[in-house]
Design an enzyme around this catalytic site. Structure first.
Site, PDB file in Angstrom:
ATOM      1  N   THR A 184      -7.122   8.184  -4.680  1.00 58.60           N
ATOM      2  CA  THR A 184      -7.081   8.769  -3.332  1.00 58.60           C
ATOM      3  C   THR A 184      -8.436   9.332  -2.948  1.00 58.60           C
ATOM      4  OG1 THR A 184      -4.716   9.283  -3.439  1.00 58.60           O
ATOM      5  CG2 THR A 184      -6.061  10.622  -1.950  1.00 58.60           C
TER       6      THR A 184
ATOM      7  N   CYS B 140      16.571   7.753   3.011  1.00 66.53           N
ATOM      8  CA  CYS B 140      17.635   8.514   2.347  1.00 66.53           C
ATOM      9  C   CYS B 140      17.142   9.193   1.068  1.00 66.53           C
ATOM     10  CB  CYS B 140      18.795   7.589   1.992  1.00 66.53           C
ATOM     11  SG  CYS B 140      19.386   6.589   3.355  1.00 66.53           S
TER      12      CYS B 140
END
Length: 481
Positions: free
Chosen positions: A70, A322
């Site tokens: 990152t 979900c």
């Protein structure tokens, strides 16, 4: 317990473990010092850089080590954009890039720059023509992953790299997922990767800036890593990362292992739709990473599905809303326009046994069936489910004479219901309206915006559109079959 989440992080490679332990004894000193311990550490760092550069396909002085993949992306994006500020401030990236690229793009936009998000097709692949059309004289940088981290689709990096070279625009490639399987082709300008994706230790990233690429590191200056990655190098981890990457490249069995894992994934792609009703396998079936497959199951709560698979002994991942604390579907699945509910990502690590895959195929149908039963969906799946558990159904005009203007039909109130209930409620009543008539689903769940159109595609129904409706939205579906 079978671990099927190598795309998140791969198990530590045996060579990485050996190199890490050895370098803890030999590489603890400051490589910038001239005494013997420092010189020894410097030799290890130089050797690691040469090994990593050879595996990537670049010069050693073009590669620096960062604290993470990152950080490599953030440093690469900010440095390339800053160096080309006079040329322009427009950033191009695909809609399915890793969040590290998206976050860097948000910072650039907040600072006054602009960005263009390139669309992808239903397999998650960007067309080289989309990049060519978006390139302009004010384009400062293009970002494109080599392969997608959620669905495995490979991107046309070599084509895009040639387009960027001709336009004089640098291309930054996020190679985190593909580098374990081989170098990235094409005349790209910058490349970022992360060691824990190929079996190296966490906390090590790579940033490559090829010679001739304008680059201006941002933030306070630092003398280490060519001024591009500040702070004391984690030398033991760097040595272990480079050693494991070199071991993968040098091992003649790596190509064979990739082919073996591809066959296992092909089996999963073929068998899951046969064993489990109402499943959508997503991603490009051919131009993809060898070890990764993603599928979504209709009428399934993704979080429960993952918990049940974990209880059955399988560690898998998901892009389903979900399973998210934000209840927002994966941006990758959303950009592709595919089903997000009941989403499962399987990424096989090196050495995965065929027997483990076969056992997964035995367990999955039972797990999906049990989750659907809890939600009131018959084991065989399908539509026209008897109304048992869910929202209220009423006969009413689907909308006032506004967008979209629809005649009377059924209205399903699924407000307050979360994925996958709105889609289940739609499936329960679609057979109650005549062909040509509509069902309107009221929902305040963000996933419905993605999953209802995806359901229509899977069930050969017509998605008419959506409109604002109180505290949620009204999704209109016309029965076509």
């Amino acid at each position: 317990m079978p671990y099927f989440d190598a795309a998140s992080t791969a198990p530590l490679h045996p060579v990485a473990r050996e190199a890490l332990l050895a370098s803890l004894d030999e590489g603890w000193a400051d490589p910038a010092r001239l005494y013997r311990e420092g010189r020894r550490a410097r030799l290890l760092l130089d050797a690691a850089r040469e090994a990593a550069a050879e595996a990537v396909g670049c010069r050693p002085d073009e590669l620096v080590f960062t604290p993470s993949g990152t950080q490599a992306v953030h440093t690469g994006v900010s440095g390339a954009l800053a160096a080309r500020r006079r040329a322009g401030r427009r950033l191009l990236h695909s809609a399915v890039e890793h969040s590290s690229v998206l976050h860097a793009a948000e910072v650039h936009e907040a600072a006054g720059g602009s960005r263009v998000e390139l669309p992808v097709d239903r397999t998650g692949r960007v067309a080289a023509g989309e990049v060519a059309a978006a390139l302009g004289t004010d384009t400062a940088l293009v970002c494109l992953q080599s392969a997608n981290h959620e669905v495995g689709t490979e991107q046309p990096v070599d084509e895009v790299a040639e387009l960027c070279r001709e336009a004089g625009v640098p291309l930054l490639v996020d190679a985190a997922q593909s580098l374990p399987w081989g170098p990235v082709p094409g005349p790209w300008s910058l490349l970022a990767a992360s060691a824990h994706k190929w079996g190296g230790p966490p906390g090590v990233g790579l940033l490559v800036v090829r010679k001739g690429t304008r680059f201006a590191p941002q933030g306070p200056a630092d003398e280490r890593e060519s001024g591009r990655s500040p702070g004391f190098e984690n030398l033991p981890a760097i040595v272990a990362a480079a050693a494991s990457l070199r071991a993968l490249r040098a091992d003649p069995g790596t190509v064979g292992e990739a082919a073996r894992l591809r066959r296992l994934v092909d089996r999963i792609r073929a068998r899951v739709p046969e064993l489990v009703p109402d499943v959508e396998v997503v991603g490009d079936p051919v131009r993809r990473l060898p070890h990764l497959v993603t599928f979504s199951c209709l009428y399934v709560d993704g979080e429960t599905l993952l918990h049940e698979l974990d209880r059955a002994g399988f560690s898998v991942s998901s892009g389903s809303s979900c399973t998210s604390s934000t209840l927002t579907p994966s941006h990758v699945l959303r950009a592709m326009g595919v089903l997000s509910e009941g989403n499962v990502r399987i990424s096989l690590p090196y050495g995965t046994a065929e027997a483990e895959v076969e056992r997964f195929l035995e367990v999955l149908p039972q797990v999906v069936r049990s989750v659907r039963e809890r939600l009131g969906v018959p084991a065989a799946g399908g539509d026209q489910v008897p109304a048992a558990a869910g929202g209220a159904v009423q006969t009413a005009p689907a909308a006032p004479a506004a967008e979209p203007a629809e005649a009377a039909g059924l209205v399903v109130d699924a407000l307050g219901k979360r994925c996958p209930i709105p889609v289940i409620e739609l499936a329960k009543v679609i057979g109650e309206v005549p062909v040509g008539q509509t069902v309107t689903v009221l929902s305040d769940d963000e996933a419905a915006r993605q999953d209802i159109p995806a359901w229509c595609t899977m069930r050969d129904q017509e998605y008419v559109g959506e409109r604002a409706a109180g505290r949620g939205a009204a999704y209109v579906v016309r029965r076509r079959a």
